[in-house]
Design an enzyme around this catalytic site. Structure first.
Site, PDB file in Angstrom:
ATOM      1  N   GLU A  27      76.336   9.221  15.323  1.00  0.00           N
ATOM      2  CA  GLU A  27      76.647   9.758  16.642  1.00  0.00           C
ATOM      3  C   GLU A  27      77.123  11.208  16.546  1.00  0.00           C
ATOM      4  OE1 GLU A  27      78.437   5.515  16.681  1.00  0.00           O
ATOM      5  OE2 GLU A  27      77.703   6.960  15.191  1.00  0.00           O
TER       6      GLU A  27
ATOM      7  N   CYS B  15      84.160   7.527  16.355  1.00  0.00           N
ATOM      8  CA  CYS B  15      83.028   8.166  17.041  1.00  0.00           C
ATOM      9  C   CYS B  15      83.234   8.209  18.554  1.00  0.00           C
ATOM     10  CB  CYS B  15      81.740   7.424  16.708  1.00  0.00           C
ATOM     11  SG  CYS B  15      81.232   7.613  14.988  1.00  0.00           S
TER      12      CYS B  15
ATOM     13  N   ALA C 170      57.703 -11.386 -10.203  1.00  0.00           N
ATOM     14  CA  ALA C 170      56.257 -11.170 -10.284  1.00  0.00           C
ATOM     15  C   ALA C 170      55.647 -12.401 -10.931  1.00  0.00           C
ATOM     16  CB  ALA C 170      55.944  -9.921 -11.096  1.00  0.00           C
TER      17      ALA C 170
ATOM     18  N   SER D  26      56.368 -11.481 -20.619  1.00  0.00           N
ATOM     19  CA  SER D  26      56.086 -11.290 -19.194  1.00  0.00           C
ATOM     20  C   SER D  26      55.634  -9.878 -18.832  1.00  0.00           C
ATOM     21  CB  SER D  26      57.346 -11.612 -18.381  1.00  0.00           C
ATOM     22  OG  SER D  26      58.399 -10.728 -18.720  1.00  0.00           O
TER      23      SER D  26
ATOM     24  N   TRP E  43      52.955  -6.855 -18.793  1.00  0.00           N
ATOM     25  CA  TRP E  43      53.362  -6.828 -17.390  1.00  0.00           C
ATOM     26  C   TRP E  43      52.463  -7.758 -16.596  1.00  0.00           C
ATOM     27  CZ3 TRP E  43      57.805  -4.588 -16.401  1.00  0.00           C
ATOM     28  CH2 TRP E  43      58.246  -3.566 -17.233  1.00  0.00           C
TER      29      TRP E  43
ATOM     30  N   ARG F  49      65.388  -1.755  -6.027  1.00  0.00           N
ATOM     31  CA  ARG F  49      66.605  -1.575  -6.808  1.00  0.00           C
ATOM     32  C   ARG F  49      67.422  -0.406  -6.284  1.00  0.00           C
ATOM     33  NH1 ARG F  49      64.732  -2.083 -13.177  1.00  0.00           N
ATOM     34  NH2 ARG F  49      64.053  -4.272 -13.142  1.00  0.00           N
TER      35      ARG F  49
ATOM     36  N   ARG G  79      64.100   3.374 -11.512  1.00  0.00           N
ATOM     37  CA  ARG G  79      63.399   4.530 -12.074  1.00  0.00           C
ATOM     38  C   ARG G  79      62.240   4.900 -11.156  1.00  0.00           C
ATOM     39  NH1 ARG G  79      64.459   0.917 -15.958  1.00  0.00           N
ATOM     40  NH2 ARG G  79      62.333   0.132 -16.176  1.00  0.00           N
TER      41      ARG G  79
ATOM     42  N   GLU H  89      66.585 -10.852 -10.169  1.00  0.00           N
ATOM     43  CA  GLU H  89      65.262 -10.723 -10.784  1.00  0.00           C
ATOM     44  C   GLU H  89      64.979 -11.772 -11.862  1.00  0.00           C
ATOM     45  OE1 GLU H  89      64.041  -6.867 -11.964  1.00  0.00           O
ATOM     46  OE2 GLU H  89      64.349  -5.983  -9.987  1.00  0.00           O
TER      47      GLU H  89
ATOM     48  N   SER I 210      65.499 -20.308 -13.741  1.00  0.00           N
ATOM     49  CA  SER I 210      66.635 -21.204 -13.484  1.00  0.00           C
ATOM     50  C   SER I 210      67.648 -20.564 -12.544  1.00  0.00           C
ATOM     51  CB  SER I 210      67.316 -21.586 -14.802  1.00  0.00           C
ATOM     52  OG  SER I 210      66.435 -22.328 -15.616  1.00  0.00           O
TER      53      SER I 210
END
Length: 375
Positions: free
Chosen positions: A58, A90, A160, A174, A176, A190, A213, A302, A306
């Site tokens: 504002e 405000c 993924a 894993s 990629w 992230r 990154r 991520e 489990s």
């Protein structure tokens, strides 16, 4: 007397929402807020909350409007504050600017102050209309609303996977599964959230950095990296430990974890959170409460399977982001996307809501919520 929300009001509120989203990843634990000043149906000032501790939306919009604020309408995605925090209230700026009407997207979700700003303005003769694109405004700030209402962070589970639902081979490999475009989007997630969490098995198999990154983006905020490691098995030469003084790294361990190892980790810059555990499993509710106390309003989980399964089964996960790559692993011992409890009937499957699809090259990203209603 308050006025009705018009179609034109909604158009200006959409602009305020677009402005608010520019603050993603920079305002936590405060909300993202956008504001637009309109006079004679023309936008004369706009602003958004750029960073925590900085001027509110504002104030930025009113300053941008200059001497054109008397008699103008202010559109703001969140009810203006009427209390002294890091910045002055405000409502004071609105009154000083001579704003005639304020259109609010949603009321302040904090039960201690909800409606206080709007009522303060109404009592001083300003017309205040609330509820313009309220659902959209609430969706923008789900982590803030949940945290201020419950004290817990908003939890997003991410993974993924191959088309046959495997996040790693039987050996744990894993990298990629997803393509570079998907991974870049994951790094954007992230950057926008407060914390990122994985379990010890993921840390041991992948030796991840868990940093955000994004090439070419210098102001990307790093999330707090959090590890579930009840027995403090993380190696001292892991990348997480070696970078603990550069990017915050916290480990949630059990009350019985080795004190000598804790001292070594602390000397390396690791923050240790000792929490109750059962059968070497950290109490997840207790963990989320502790993270909420430490101003973690949003958490990206991520892995592994489990950890994802436990959060989903216990009703602690709020939404999901799953990347499906055009691959079939076919490994009968491959690690599944989620490890939950056994179920005999398909009617026992857990429903998800508001599923959306997005493409990243050949990869497909599915997002959605685990609850039908929003915060």
């Amino acid at each position: 007397m308050d006025q009705a929300i018009t179609a034109q009001d909604l158009l200006f509120m959409k602009k305020a929402l677009r402005l608010a989203s520019k603050g993603a990843g920079r305002t936590s634990p405060n909300p993202m807020v956008g504001a637009v000043v309109v006079r004679d149906n023309e936008v004369v000032g706009e602003g958004y909350h750029r960073f925590v501790g900085g001027p509110h939306a504002e104030v930025n919009a009113i300053e941008a409007a200059g001497d054109r604020t008397p008699g103008a309408v202010l559109y703001v995605t969140l009810e203006p504050c009427n209390h002294q925090g890091r910045t002055p209230p405000c409502t004071r700026s609105i009154l000083d600017a001579g704003i005639a009407r304020v259109v609010v997207g949603m009321n302040d979700p904090n039960p201690r102050v909800c409606g206080g700003g709007a009522d303060h303005l109404r009592q001083r003769g300003i017309v205040v209309d609330s509820g313009a694109l309220e659902r959209e405004c609430r969706l923008l700030n789900q982590p803030f609303i949940k945290h201020v209402s419950t004290g817990l962070p908003y939890v997003t589970v991410k993974a993924a996977t191959t088309l046959d639902g495997r996040i790693a081979t039987s050996s744990g490999h894993s990298q990629w599964i997803s393509n570079e475009q998907s991974r870049r989007h994951a790094h954007q997630l992230r950057c926008n959230l407060d914390g990122i969490l994985v379990g010890i098995e993921t840390a041991l198999s992948d030796d991840p950095l868990l940093t955000a990154r994004l090439p070419g983006r210098r102001n990307c905020r790093q999330p707090v990296r959090i590890l579930l490691d009840s027995r403090l098995r993380i190696p001292m030469n892991s990348r997480l430990v070696r970078t603990a003084r550069e990017v915050p790294f916290w480990i949630a361990c059990s009350l019985e974890a080795d004190e000598k190892k804790e001292r070594k980790l602390a000397e390396a810059g690791v923050n240790i959170l000792r929490l109750p555990a059962k059968n070497h499993r950290i109490d997840l509710v207790g963990l989320l409460r502790e993270l909420g106390k430490r101003q973690i309003t949003s958490l990206l989980v991520e892995g592994g399977a489990s950890v994802l399964g436990a959060l989903i089964e216990e009703g602690l996960a709020d939404d999901f982001c799953f990347f499906y790559a055009p691959k079939i692993l076919g490994d009968p011992e491959g690690i599944p996307l989620v490890r939950g409890r056994p179920r005999e009937k398909m009617t026992e499957a857990l429903p998800v809501y508001d599923v959306k699809v997005r493409r990243f090259g050949a990869d497909v990203m599915l997002t959605g919520r685990f609850r039908e209603t929003i915060y």
